[in-house]
Motif scaffolding. Sequence first.
Motif, mmCIF file in Angstrom:
data_model
loop_
_atom_site.group_PDB
_atom_site.id
_atom_site.type_symbol
_atom_site.label_atom_id
_atom_site.label_comp_id
_atom_site.label_asym_id
_atom_site.label_seq_id
_atom_site.Cartn_x
_atom_site.Cartn_y
_atom_site.Cartn_z
ATOM 1 N N GLU A 310 -3.925 -12.198 88.898
ATOM 2 C CA GLU A 310 -4.667 -13.310 88.312
ATOM 3 C C GLU A 310 -4.898 -14.421 89.337
ATOM 4 O O GLU A 310 -5.976 -15.013 89.400
ATOM 5 C CB GLU A 310 -3.903 -13.862 87.101
ATOM 6 N N GLU A 311 -3.886 -14.695 90.147
ATOM 7 C CA GLU A 311 -4.040 -15.720 91.180
ATOM 8 C C GLU A 311 -5.079 -15.299 92.213
ATOM 9 O O GLU A 311 -5.922 -16.101 92.628
ATOM 10 C CB GLU A 311 -2.700 -15.984 91.860
ATOM 11 N N LYS A 313 -7.586 -13.317 91.742
ATOM 12 C CA LYS A 313 -8.910 -13.406 91.129
ATOM 13 C C LYS A 313 -9.459 -14.822 91.208
ATOM 14 O O LYS A 313 -10.640 -15.036 91.509
ATOM 15 C CB LYS A 313 -8.847 -12.947 89.674
ATOM 16 N N VAL A 314 -8.596 -15.804 90.944
ATOM 17 C CA VAL A 314 -9.034 -17.202 91.012
ATOM 18 C C VAL A 314 -9.368 -17.587 92.449
ATOM 19 O O VAL A 314 -10.431 -18.151 92.724
ATOM 20 C CB VAL A 314 -7.952 -18.136 90.439
ATOM 21 N N GLU A 317 -12.578 -16.494 93.903
ATOM 22 C CA GLU A 317 -13.770 -17.153 93.382
ATOM 23 C C GLU A 317 -14.093 -18.431 94.165
ATOM 24 O O GLU A 317 -15.201 -18.967 94.061
ATOM 25 C CB GLU A 317 -13.576 -17.505 91.901
ATOM 26 N N TRP A 382 -11.855 -26.705 90.661
ATOM 27 C CA TRP A 382 -10.641 -25.898 90.597
ATOM 28 C C TRP A 382 -9.403 -26.804 90.638
ATOM 29 O O TRP A 382 -8.612 -26.754 91.591
ATOM 30 C CB TRP A 382 -10.595 -24.891 91.747
ATOM 31 N N VAL A 409 -2.526 -21.046 93.269
ATOM 32 C CA VAL A 409 -2.805 -21.451 91.887
ATOM 33 C C VAL A 409 -1.485 -21.849 91.232
ATOM 34 O O VAL A 409 -0.483 -21.140 91.350
ATOM 35 C CB VAL A 409 -3.469 -20.306 91.099
#
Length: 536
Positions: A310-311, A313-314, A317, A382, A409
Amino acid sequence: MATISATCYFYILSWLWLCSMTLCGTVLEDLKNLHPPPEFNSTIMTNCLNNPSLRYCSSSPMNFDEIFKYTIVASHLCNESKNPNCIESFPKVDLRNRPNIAPLYLSFEFFWRYCPLTIVSIDVSNNSLKGNFPIDVLHCTQIHALDLSINEFSGDIPIQSFTPLTNLTFLNLSYNCFSESEELSDSQFFKRFNSSSFLHSGALLDHRRFFTLKVVILLVGFPILVILMVIFLAWLCFQRPDFLPRKLQRRRTFTPAILNAATSGFSSKNLVGKSDVVHIYKGVLRDGTQVKIEMYWDEISRERYRKFVEECKVLSELDHKNLVRVLGWCKSRKFRAVITEWTRKENVEMWLLSESAPPPWSHRVKVLMGVVECMQYLQEEWPQVDYVLNTSSVLLTQDLEPLISRFKVVDHNISTTRNICKFGVFMLQVILNRKGQEEFERDASGFIKYMRSVDPEELQQMIDERMELGETSFHQVKQAVSLGLMCIDQSNSEQPSLAFISNSIARAYKATRVLPSANHTITRSHGGHRFKGHKT
């Protein structure tokens, strides 16, 4: 026999004919012991003068012993073939159903080389003869019929050797074991004969068998091909998706096979850093992109891995020119990896310490401008991304664009006050000389406390003198130092906003591009100015 002698030598031909009547198999096999009569040579020479088309006349030099044996074999074979008048004519060679003597006559190469011109038909059928095609019989180029059927001849048919047989109108090669030949089917010469000439000869392509073979290949081979293609495409999708069209590639997800190829099998020459848990490689992707691969060899739980993905993926981006790009991640049974763009090793700290080319004020303010723009981007879009901001973690491109290289993140939005304080420390580190900073390199709070205790005169002396500032530039630097001091003051009433900082840095950056500096440098004893926002 017209092809053996002229009419004027009738008495010699009569003698040969009489001999052939009593000739037996043993005599034929022992031709080496036979010699021509005294008058034979002159008779042959006279024959050639009268009829130069005789085949033996064209041989040079003439082998009279061989020609003599040829006349004997011709006389005997003419009678064996039941020709009605062998003295006058020899129209056919008929060895049908003669398996005992047919191989013997086919072995007389000298006879076929001097083949009588009167022969128009050769029949050697139904003898179960084995071996290659009896090519010597094709010396008889004048023949009209050739029958080699019902034998066991094998190998290739000498297609080119048939070309001189322009008078051939009947051919039967059926029931033999010749090799299949596509060239035979395409030959213009053999197109004059129908398929009955080649029944069960093995020479023609069996179209029905060929069709059956194609059907079998289609029914069996095509499904196998489809299965192999599916397996190959599945392998591409799961192992090397970088070979697929860009639209079909999985973004940001790398496989161990891709990383293995990018690093030449994790070669030691591509290993640029190593610790107990982390290995750092330089790699080149299939499209030529240079990447940095951070491989972590620690064991993590499923929950931690889910958070890791998940981190990633962020972070992948994030898209700003002053952020190191995160291209994706990889997970295997043995390791997990983060793949980022490859950057130069030089950071701001190394750049500031350069003795050969100390950076001027205009370059330093450009770096500050890039950092504050990136901070605004992260704050607005962000806010959950935290980052490390110091001179050792900010890298530089060849165009002096700063790159924030360490970020992550977090579970909550980052405090703007804390980020502004970090920028204030970074700004002061960029402007001031290194003297007095070494002991606070790993302790930002100690550096902040120290900077608050420095009096204005001492602070002025800490400005990096290697910038060789003019009057205008020196004024800009003093304003920047005052701004930095305001940033590290975390009280609500004094700390500026990020927008105010951005505007102030932008004005300074613009001034360095359009306003010339004074022609003389300012010494550190220049007075008349005090640093605003500084608390003693």
